[in-house]
Scaffold this motif. Structure first.
Motif, short mmCIF file in Angstrom:
data_model
loop_
_atom_site.label_atom_id
_atom_site.label_comp_id
_atom_site.label_asym_id
_atom_site.label_seq_id
_atom_site.Cartn_x
_atom_site.Cartn_y
_atom_site.Cartn_z
N LEU A 1 0.83 -1.20 0.00
CA LEU A 1 0.00 0.00 0.00
C LEU A 1 0.87 1.26 0.00
N ALA A 2 1.91 1.25 0.82
CA ALA A 2 2.80 2.41 0.89
C ALA A 2 3.51 2.62 -0.44
N ASN A 3 3.96 1.54 -1.06
CA ASN A 3 4.66 1.63 -2.34
C ASN A 3 3.75 2.16 -3.45
N LEU A 4 2.47 1.81 -3.37
CA LEU A 4 1.51 2.24 -4.38
C LEU A 4 0.93 3.63 -4.09
N GLY A 5 1.25 4.16 -2.93
CA GLY A 5 0.79 5.49 -2.57
C GLY A 5 -0.61 5.53 -2.00
N TYR A 6 -1.07 4.39 -1.42
CA TYR A 6 -2.42 4.33 -0.86
C TYR A 6 -2.36 4.32 0.66
N SER A 7 -3.45 4.77 1.25
CA SER A 7 -3.60 4.74 2.70
C SER A 7 -4.76 3.81 3.05
N GLU A 8 -4.51 2.80 3.86
CA GLU A 8 -5.56 1.85 4.22
C GLU A 8 -6.66 2.53 5.02
N GLU A 9 -6.29 3.55 5.78
CA GLU A 9 -7.27 4.22 6.63
C GLU A 9 -8.12 5.24 5.85
N ASN A 10 -7.50 5.92 4.87
CA ASN A 10 -8.18 7.05 4.23
C ASN A 10 -8.69 6.80 2.81
N ASP A 11 -8.17 5.76 2.16
CA ASP A 11 -8.55 5.51 0.77
C ASP A 11 -9.44 4.28 0.65
N PHE A 12 -10.26 4.29 -0.39
CA PHE A 12 -11.12 3.13 -0.71
C PHE A 12 -10.73 2.70 -2.11
N LEU A 13 -10.11 1.52 -2.22
CA LEU A 13 -9.49 1.10 -3.48
C LEU A 13 -10.39 0.19 -4.30
N PHE A 14 -10.64 0.61 -5.53
CA PHE A 14 -11.37 -0.19 -6.52
C PHE A 14 -10.36 -0.71 -7.53
N ILE A 15 -10.29 -2.03 -7.69
CA ILE A 15 -9.36 -2.65 -8.63
C ILE A 15 -10.13 -3.28 -9.77
N ALA A 16 -9.77 -2.91 -11.01
CA ALA A 16 -10.34 -3.51 -12.21
C ALA A 16 -9.25 -4.37 -12.85
N GLY A 17 -9.42 -5.69 -12.79
CA GLY A 17 -8.38 -6.59 -13.26
C GLY A 17 -8.71 -7.26 -14.58
N SER A 18 -7.67 -7.56 -15.36
CA SER A 18 -7.79 -8.31 -16.62
C SER A 18 -8.78 -7.66 -17.59
N THR A 19 -8.64 -6.36 -17.77
CA THR A 19 -9.57 -5.64 -18.65
C THR A 19 -9.16 -5.76 -20.12
N HIS A 20 -10.14 -5.59 -20.99
CA HIS A 20 -9.93 -5.69 -22.44
C HIS A 20 -10.37 -4.40 -23.14
N GLU A 21 -9.99 -4.31 -24.40
CA GLU A 21 -10.43 -3.18 -25.22
C GLU A 21 -11.96 -3.14 -25.23
N GLY A 22 -12.52 -1.97 -25.00
CA GLY A 22 -13.97 -1.84 -24.93
C GLY A 22 -14.48 -1.80 -23.50
N GLU A 23 -13.62 -2.15 -22.55
CA GLU A 23 -14.03 -2.12 -21.13
C GLU A 23 -13.46 -0.92 -20.39
N GLU A 24 -12.24 -0.49 -20.77
CA GLU A 24 -11.60 0.59 -20.02
C GLU A 24 -12.43 1.87 -20.04
N ASP A 25 -13.03 2.19 -21.18
CA ASP A 25 -13.88 3.38 -21.25
C ASP A 25 -14.99 3.32 -20.21
N GLN A 26 -15.62 2.16 -20.09
CA GLN A 26 -16.72 2.00 -19.15
C GLN A 26 -16.22 2.07 -17.71
N ILE A 27 -15.03 1.54 -17.47
CA ILE A 27 -14.48 1.55 -16.11
C ILE A 27 -14.11 2.97 -15.69
N PHE A 28 -13.45 3.72 -16.57
CA PHE A 28 -13.09 5.09 -16.22
C PHE A 28 -14.34 5.96 -16.02
#
Length: 425
Positions: free
Chosen positions: A229-256
């Motif tokens: 978390l520290a290396n990625l620049g996130y705070s476990e206490e203050n941030d809420f992390l959403f991870i989108a894994g194994s995305t394909h063309e046509g999905e990133e637009d919808q995710i952003f």
């Protein structure tokens, strides 16, 4: 039929030579892969396994390597003195194997299924057992195994509707391949039924379950999580992390689009996105910038900062899922068939997917049926579910708890598979 197959396979290789030459000029490391495809295996890769009665396990790509990881671990425990050889087809599979299969003695690229290449490679290695993961049936290779009376096992066997249609074009060659396999250890009764339909003898088919329920390579300790978390620049206490894994063309637009919409209600929401093909990283960065986002590559951290982390490494996603509060698994908002939802489930995470999960029907139905997984159909619905799970922490916790319970209840497939291997080693 075999002559026709070999003619087409040879023709394919000949026609692909210009492409190979182009990739040789453009892709670093492609030359080594190409040499091994043509049977020129490095002496150092074979030194510890050739003619040592090794156990040879073949896993084509990343998904199969993930499925193989608990099997290899059980193989090492069951056969401590045996050498273990791993073969893959793809570069990403090869890199993944190096990262998550520490018990392997050697890792190579699988050669083209041309008779003279296969004969040469098998003669040099002479394994005691060949184990193929999921659905990797190669006519000439199986014939070479049968000729030398080397047992062949299929483990974590999975037969999709697409596989049945594809293999049926082999006609009589398919029956020969089915007869060459000593035992089929299938994921489910449906997979068992399908392999029998393809020509396997019922007495050679058993159901052992899905080894992806046994995965342990993704385990992250609390201290490791803190450092990540520290290396990625996130705070476990203050941030809420959403991870989108194994995305394909046509999905990133919808995710952003979903991320920006959800962030209006959840300002502390952070996003990590992992394209299935890391060669698309530059393309995904441009898409993010089109939404006025500032993406930063994982390999540039911690030196740079941004509001979206793009994972451009191989073999990390399964572990990084442990950091997320909500996980979306890609290949499912488009008609790709989805990807492995058991990786985030192993960490007890609430999981979101699109409606196209036909490549993972059983695990998807299991998780959805127990409330561990929600299905979304577009960016608006994805944003709504993210906000819902942020605001209703108890619902998110219950989803994660159900996912972890399912993983525990269905574990043991790798151990069962290795017990069957004992019959042949």
């Amino acid at each position: 039929m075999r002559f026709f197959y070999n003619f087409l396979a040879s023709l394919f290789v000949l026609c692909a030579l210009p492409v190979f030459f182009w990739r040789l000029m453009k892709e670093p490391g492609f030359g080594e892969r190409l040499k091994q495809w043509f049977g020129f295996l490095p002496a150092e890769s074979l030194e510890s396994v050739a003619k040592q009665q090794c156990l040879w396990l073949h896993a084509a790509s990343v998904g199969e390597i993930v499925a193989a990881s608990p099997i290899v671990k059980e193989m090492r425990a069951a056969f401590p003195t045996r050498k273990i050889l791993i073969s893959t087809v793809t570069v990403t599979g090869h890199e993944m194997a190096k990262k998550i299969l520490p018990d392997a003695d050697s890792i190579i690229f699988f050669p083209f299924d041309l008779p003279w290449l296969i004969e040469s490679v098998v003669r040099r290695i002479e394994p005691a057992l060949f184990v193929l993961v999921e659905t990797e049936l190669w006519p000439n290779f199986l014939q070479a195994m049968e000729k030398r009376k080397i047992p062949v096992l299929m483990v974590n066997g999975r037969i999709s509707d697409k596989s049945i249609k594809r293999y049926h074009y082999l006609f009589s060659l398919l029956r020969e391949m089915m007869q060459s396999v000593s035992l089929f250890c299938m994921q489910s009764s449906q997979d068992a039924s399908r392999i029998i339909t393809m020509g396997a003898l019922p007495e050679k088919v058993v159901v052992t379950g899905n080894t992806k329920f046994d995965q342990t390579y993704t385990v992250v300790t609390p201290l490791e999580k803190k450092h990540l978390l520290a290396n990625l620049g996130y705070s476990e206490e203050n941030d809420f992390l959403f991870i989108a894994g194994s995305t394909h063309e046509g999905e990133e637009d919808q995710i952003f689009a979903a991320y920006l919409l959800a962030r209006q209600s959840v300002p502390a929401l952070k996003l990590m996105i992992a394209p299935r093909d890391i060669r698309r990283s530059a393309e995904v960065i441009k898409i993010a910038e089109g939404y006025s986002l500032f993406p930063i590559r994982r390999t540039e951290l911690p030196d740079k900062t941004g509001d979206v982390v793009l994972l451009d490494t191989i073999g990390e996603l399964g572990r990084l899922y442990s950091l997320g509060n909500i996980i979306f698994v890609g290949g499912s908002l488009i008609q790709r068939g989805g990807h492995n939802i058991l990786e985030p489930a192993a960490h007890g995470k609430p999981i979101l997917v699109g409606p196209h999960m036909f490549n993972f029907k059983e695990s998807y139905a299991l998780l959805q049926g127990r409330g561990a997984c929600m299905t979304v159909h577009d960016s608006k619905e994805l944003a709504e579910k993210i906000v819902l799970l942020v605001q209703d922490r108890e619902a998110a916790k219950n989803m994660g708890r159900s996912a972890a319970e399912i993983m525990r209840e269905n574990s043991g497939a790798a151990r069962k598979s290795v017990e069957y291997m004992r019959r042949y080693v």
